[in-house]
Structure formats: C-alpha cells, structure tokens
Motif scaffolding. Sequence first.
Motif, PDB file in Angstrom:
ATOM      1  N   VAL A  57       0.840  -1.207   0.000  1.00 40.20           N
ATOM      2  CA  VAL A  57       0.000   0.000   0.000  1.00 40.20           C
ATOM      3  C   VAL A  57       0.876   1.257   0.000  1.00 40.20           C
ATOM      4  O   VAL A  57       0.540   2.257  -0.632  1.00 40.20           O
ATOM      5  CB  VAL A  57      -0.956  -0.022   1.210  1.00 40.20           C
ATOM      6  CG1 VAL A  57      -1.676   1.318   1.367  1.00 40.20           C
ATOM      7  CG2 VAL A  57      -1.977  -1.144   1.048  1.00 40.20           C
ATOM      8  N   PHE A  58       2.007   1.191   0.707  1.00 42.41           N
ATOM      9  CA  PHE A  58       2.974   2.289   0.673  1.00 42.41           C
ATOM     10  C   PHE A  58       3.429   2.555  -0.760  1.00 42.41           C
ATOM     11  O   PHE A  58       3.447   3.696  -1.230  1.00 42.41           O
ATOM     12  CB  PHE A  58       4.172   1.926   1.555  1.00 42.41           C
ATOM     13  CG  PHE A  58       5.349   2.859   1.454  1.00 42.41           C
ATOM     14  CD1 PHE A  58       5.343   4.079   2.107  1.00 42.41           C
ATOM     15  CD2 PHE A  58       6.473   2.508   0.717  1.00 42.41           C
ATOM     16  CE1 PHE A  58       6.440   4.935   2.019  1.00 42.41           C
ATOM     17  CE2 PHE A  58       7.565   3.354   0.632  1.00 42.41           C
ATOM     18  CZ  PHE A  58       7.553   4.569   1.278  1.00 42.41           C
ATOM     19  N   VAL A  59       3.768   1.490  -1.476  1.00 45.40           N
ATOM     20  CA  VAL A  59       4.211   1.640  -2.867  1.00 45.40           C
ATOM     21  C   VAL A  59       3.068   2.117  -3.749  1.00 45.40           C
ATOM     22  O   VAL A  59       3.253   2.947  -4.643  1.00 45.40           O
ATOM     23  CB  VAL A  59       4.793   0.316  -3.390  1.00 45.40           C
ATOM     24  CG1 VAL A  59       5.243   0.456  -4.837  1.00 45.40           C
ATOM     25  CG2 VAL A  59       5.968  -0.128  -2.522  1.00 45.40           C
ATOM     26  N   LEU A  60       1.848   1.609  -3.495  1.00 39.35           N
ATOM     27  CA  LEU A  60       0.680   2.076  -4.243  1.00 39.35           C
ATOM     28  C   LEU A  60       0.441   3.569  -4.004  1.00 39.35           C
ATOM     29  O   LEU A  60       0.055   4.297  -4.921  1.00 39.35           O
ATOM     30  CB  LEU A  60      -0.563   1.277  -3.841  1.00 39.35           C
ATOM     31  CG  LEU A  60      -0.624  -0.164  -4.343  1.00 39.35           C
ATOM     32  CD1 LEU A  60      -1.823  -0.889  -3.729  1.00 39.35           C
ATOM     33  CD2 LEU A  60      -0.719  -0.199  -5.864  1.00 39.35           C
ATOM     34  N   GLY A  61       0.668   4.012  -2.773  1.00 38.21           N
ATOM     35  CA  GLY A  61       0.549   5.439  -2.470  1.00 38.21           C
ATOM     36  C   GLY A  61       1.537   6.255  -3.276  1.00 38.21           C
ATOM     37  O   GLY A  61       1.208   7.337  -3.784  1.00 38.21           O
ATOM     38  N   MET A  62       2.749   5.733  -3.423  1.00 39.64           N
ATOM     39  CA  MET A  62       3.750   6.400  -4.262  1.00 39.64           C
ATOM     40  C   MET A  62       3.271   6.483  -5.707  1.00 39.64           C
ATOM     41  O   MET A  62       3.257   7.558  -6.315  1.00 39.64           O
ATOM     42  CB  MET A  62       5.078   5.645  -4.206  1.00 39.64           C
ATOM     43  CG  MET A  62       5.752   5.660  -2.852  1.00 39.64           C
ATOM     44  SD  MET A  62       7.167   4.531  -2.754  1.00 39.64           S
ATOM     45  CE  MET A  62       8.336   5.372  -3.775  1.00 39.64           C
ATOM     46  N   ALA A  63       2.849   5.324  -6.247  1.00 39.03           N
ATOM     47  CA  ALA A  63       2.447   5.278  -7.651  1.00 39.03           C
ATOM     48  C   ALA A  63       1.227   6.156  -7.913  1.00 39.03           C
ATOM     49  O   ALA A  63       1.153   6.871  -8.919  1.00 39.03           O
ATOM     50  CB  ALA A  63       2.158   3.837  -8.055  1.00 39.03           C
ATOM     51  N   ALA A  64       0.252   6.120  -7.000  1.00 36.40           N
ATOM     52  CA  ALA A  64      -0.993   6.863  -7.193  1.00 36.40           C
ATOM     53  C   ALA A  64      -0.791   8.371  -7.118  1.00 36.40           C
ATOM     54  O   ALA A  64      -1.540   9.134  -7.742  1.00 36.40           O
ATOM     55  CB  ALA A  64      -2.024   6.423  -6.156  1.00 36.40           C
ATOM     56  N   CYS A  65       0.203   8.806  -6.353  1.00 40.94           N
ATOM     57  CA  CYS A  65       0.373  10.247  -6.108  1.00 40.94           C
ATOM     58  C   CYS A  65       1.469  10.902  -6.948  1.00 40.94           C
ATOM     59  O   CYS A  65       1.598  12.130  -6.916  1.00 40.94           O
ATOM     60  CB  CYS A  65       0.647  10.484  -4.620  1.00 40.94           C
ATOM     61  SG  CYS A  65      -0.756  10.031  -3.569  1.00 40.94           S
ATOM     62  N   ILE A 350       5.529   4.881 -13.813  1.00 46.96           N
ATOM     63  CA  ILE A 350       5.738   3.534 -14.349  1.00 46.96           C
ATOM     64  C   ILE A 350       6.598   2.708 -13.388  1.00 46.96           C
ATOM     65  O   ILE A 350       6.279   1.555 -13.076  1.00 46.96           O
ATOM     66  CB  ILE A 350       6.402   3.595 -15.733  1.00 46.96           C
ATOM     67  CG1 ILE A 350       5.470   4.267 -16.753  1.00 46.96           C
ATOM     68  CG2 ILE A 350       6.770   2.186 -16.216  1.00 46.96           C
ATOM     69  CD1 ILE A 350       6.113   4.522 -18.089  1.00 46.96           C
ATOM     70  N   VAL A 351       7.680   3.314 -12.924  1.00 48.78           N
ATOM     71  CA  VAL A 351       8.604   2.609 -12.026  1.00 48.78           C
ATOM     72  C   VAL A 351       7.880   2.089 -10.797  1.00 48.78           C
ATOM     73  O   VAL A 351       8.008   0.911 -10.418  1.00 48.78           O
ATOM     74  CB  VAL A 351       9.770   3.529 -11.617  1.00 48.78           C
ATOM     75  CG1 VAL A 351      10.574   2.907 -10.468  1.00 48.78           C
ATOM     76  CG2 VAL A 351      10.690   3.795 -12.801  1.00 48.78           C
ATOM     77  N   PHE A 352       7.077   2.929 -10.165  1.00 50.19           N
ATOM     78  CA  PHE A 352       6.489   2.545  -8.884  1.00 50.19           C
ATOM     79  C   PHE A 352       5.169   1.795  -9.023  1.00 50.19           C
ATOM     80  O   PHE A 352       4.752   1.117  -8.090  1.00 50.19           O
ATOM     81  CB  PHE A 352       6.388   3.764  -7.980  1.00 50.19           C
ATOM     82  CG  PHE A 352       7.748   4.253  -7.602  1.00 50.19           C
ATOM     83  CD1 PHE A 352       8.477   3.595  -6.630  1.00 50.19           C
ATOM     84  CD2 PHE A 352       8.335   5.300  -8.263  1.00 50.19           C
ATOM     85  CE1 PHE A 352       9.758   3.995  -6.312  1.00 50.19           C
ATOM     86  CE2 PHE A 352       9.618   5.713  -7.960  1.00 50.19           C
ATOM     87  CZ  PHE A 352      10.332   5.053  -6.973  1.00 50.19           C
ATOM     88  N   SER A 353       4.546   1.880 -10.185  1.00 52.65           N
ATOM     89  CA  SER A 353       3.405   0.999 -10.437  1.00 52.65           C
ATOM     90  C   SER A 353       3.888  -0.446 -10.533  1.00 52.65           C
ATOM     91  O   SER A 353       3.286  -1.363  -9.958  1.00 52.65           O
ATOM     92  CB  SER A 353       2.702   1.408 -11.735  1.00 52.65           C
ATOM     93  OG  SER A 353       2.125   2.687 -11.609  1.00 52.65           O
ATOM     94  N   LEU A 354       4.984  -0.660 -11.252  1.00 52.44           N
ATOM     95  CA  LEU A 354       5.557  -2.000 -11.352  1.00 52.44           C
ATOM     96  C   LEU A 354       6.110  -2.472 -10.010  1.00 52.44           C
ATOM     97  O   LEU A 354       5.997  -3.644  -9.644  1.00 52.44           O
ATOM     98  CB  LEU A 354       6.667  -2.017 -12.406  1.00 52.44           C
ATOM     99  CG  LEU A 354       6.219  -1.785 -13.852  1.00 52.44           C
ATOM    100  CD1 LEU A 354       7.435  -1.712 -14.773  1.00 52.44           C
ATOM    101  CD2 LEU A 354       5.285  -2.892 -14.311  1.00 52.44           C
ATOM    102  N   MET A 355       6.671  -1.539  -9.268  1.00 54.18           N
ATOM    103  CA  MET A 355       7.245  -1.880  -7.973  1.00 54.18           C
ATOM    104  C   MET A 355       6.171  -2.376  -7.004  1.00 54.18           C
ATOM    105  O   MET A 355       6.423  -3.260  -6.176  1.00 54.18           O
ATOM    106  CB  MET A 355       7.947  -0.645  -7.408  1.00 54.18           C
ATOM    107  CG  MET A 355       8.574  -0.818  -6.044  1.00 54.18           C
ATOM    108  SD  MET A 355       9.389   0.728  -5.589  1.00 54.18           S
ATOM    109  CE  MET A 355       9.409   0.583  -3.812  1.00 54.18           C
ATOM    110  N   ALA A 356       4.949  -1.841  -7.108  1.00 53.09           N
ATOM    111  CA  ALA A 356       3.856  -2.255  -6.222  1.00 53.09           C
ATOM    112  C   ALA A 356       3.552  -3.742  -6.392  1.00 53.09           C
ATOM    113  O   ALA A 356       3.240  -4.437  -5.415  1.00 53.09           O
ATOM    114  CB  ALA A 356       2.607  -1.427  -6.511  1.00 53.09           C
TER     115      ALA A 356
END
Length: 403
Positions: A57-65, A350-356
């Motif tokens: 969820v932390f990574v999703l927060g990064m990707a979403a924001c 892109i980077v953090f969507s994949l990271m999630a």
Amino acid sequence: MSDSGLLSEAVQRGNILRLALAQALAGANAVVIFATGAIVGDALAPSSVLATLPITVFVLGMAACILPMGAVAGRYGRRTAFLLGTGLGVLAGLVAALAVMVSSFAWFNVATFLGGAYAAVVLSFRFAAADGVAPERRARALSLVMAGGVAAGVVGPQLVTWTMDLWPAQRFVATFFAQALAAALSAWVLLGVRLPHVRASQMDLAGGRPLSVIARQPLFIAAVLTGAVSYLLMNFIMTAAPLAMHLHGHAQAAANSALQWHVIAMYAPSFFTGHLISRWGATRVSAAGLVLIGLSVVAGLQGLSVFHFDLTLILLGLGWNFGFLGASALVLECHSATEKTRVQSFNDFIVFSLMAIGSFASGGLLSAYGWRSVLWVSWAPLLLAALVLMWVLLRARLTAVRA
C-alpha cells in the motif's frame, strides 16, 4: 537566476544542501515503514499472507500520487508540492501510531498509503537538484542529493531501535510519532529551497512533445525499465528480508542493523556515482547496478545466517544506487526543459506501479514458499532489464560507427 535559466552557484549549493538534508529526514519515513511494516502487518492482519500488504500500500501510495504531485509542481512550483508532501508525511506517522494503539490493520494501511504519497514527493528531490544547473553538472547534483540518504540509513533504523519500546504497552507507537516529527522538520528545511519554475501555460506555448512520442525512444525505454527493475527488486527483496529474518529466529535488532547497512549502501555511493556517470556514461553505470543486484541474489542463496542477510542487503543497496541513479540520469537525456515535469512524473509513475506488484508478491512468495523462492524469482526481471540495456548499448555503438 541568469538569463540562460541557470541559478547562481550559491543558490545551487544551497538547494543541494537543503534537498540532501530533506532527503535524509524523509528517508526516515521509508525506513520506518520498511522496518516495521511487515512486522506490524503480521501482528494486525487477519492472515499472515497479508503481512506485507502495508508495504504494498505504501508503494501504491507512491504510484498513485506521483502524477498528481507532478501536476501540482507544474502548476504551482516544486516547493508547493514539497510542502504538501511533507504534510502528508506528518499525517502518516500520526495515523500509524493511532492504528497500532487501536489495533487496526485498515488504519495502518491508510497510514502507509499517506507515507507513500510523501515518498512520491521525495522522489522528485533528485530531479529538482538538476533544475537551473548546467547540463554537464546535473548528474552530480542529482547524486549529491541522493547522498543525503546516507544519514537516513543511520538515523532511520536507529530511530526504530531507540523508540520501538518507549511506549511499553504498544510497540512502535513512539516510532511513528518520531516519524511524524521528522516529516515536520523536513518541511521546515524545504521552505528555503529556491528553484526556477516553468508554469503550465508556458509549457503549452513551448509545444513540448506528446508523452507517447517521448516514451517510444529506445533510451527512454531502457531508462524506465532499468529504473523499474532496480527499484522493483530492491523493494521485492528488502520487503521480505526483515520478516524472513524474523521467521528464521533472528532478533529484531539484527533485522534493524541489516536494514541500516542496506540503506547506507543504497546512498553512500551517491558521493561519487555522479562522477562515475560523467566518466563512464549512465548506461554503463546502470549495467553495473544490475550486475550487483544479481550478486546480491547469489549471496542470499548461500545461507540463512545474519551474515548472509547482511551481505545480500548491502549488495542490493549498492546495485540499486548504480541502477536507479544511472537510469535517472538517462531520463534527463530524454526530455527538454519544458517537458521535464511530465516526463519525470511519468517515469516515476511507471517505475512505482511495477514496484507495487513486486512488493505484494514478495509477501505471498515468502509465506507460501520461503525466502529462497523470493530470490529465485528475482532473476526474471533482472535478465530482462540487462538484455534491453545491452540492446541500447549495441544500438548506440552501431549508430556511432555509421556516423
């Protein structure tokens, strides 16, 4: 600022110093979440399979924001986005403390999402350091700001160790309050940052290229994939490591120490990575990063002692530094000044969507199949990134020969 758009050297130095210090303070946010997320998640979640969900969820927060924060930076300036992000960082610590006090897994995930939103803003610190700086000095400015993470590598894990039992009835509550305080201090530091600002209307008049055109550049594809795989595997392995150490009978202090050396290894090379990029090129430095990540996987497969976990995480941190900073420098070669906010935000999205994906998958793999399975699975994305990077290098050589 000069007519050429370059900031004075005094302003550049001041910005780099402040951004590096803010990077150090903000690094505590990520370190606290990575050090405690899976352990608190395991205690609060209805199933152990969901133990690493808070980190996902932390990574999703990064990707979403990332994209919304990029839009804020484009319209109102980077500093406004910085202050908004640090405000979310304060909330992240306070909500996490509340979640532990009331034993709420849902609220803990809300807290880590807010922490991810804060981290999304922190990602732009490295690019902000290059604003108003001559092209030949941008890689060094970028890496010097990332060097601020060395302090985070020392302070973050020790912050967890010193504070986790200060509130005897509720472990880690004091840690999350300290996390909120660090975010507030970061906001105060960032108030003094002075950056050039290109407004959205100016960007439209300048006629920047569509993202679809920029994204088809072979160099951009290689930069995004290398950055994504470097961060994906760093997070994939690091997320599982503290819980794996816990499951194999190692003390929390040993896990904190391993994480500390990992974060130091992530950021310490930044003092000279910029020089290496200038001398050898971003593509070669990125390739060296992928090799080091491969070596970290090999080290992890050799055993389950504290030494093996430490060595794995140290090599992983070094590989991440070269891979991610090299990729970030490649991104700077793919856009003009008026395209930078959109392109940089798109790259990070892109980077953090994949990271999630990797973050959540590591918890399930660890729970179902164990630590070694996490390591074996890491080879697939690593080899893909290496092949694409080799393709870009060969393509550049062929172009040079034909010229």
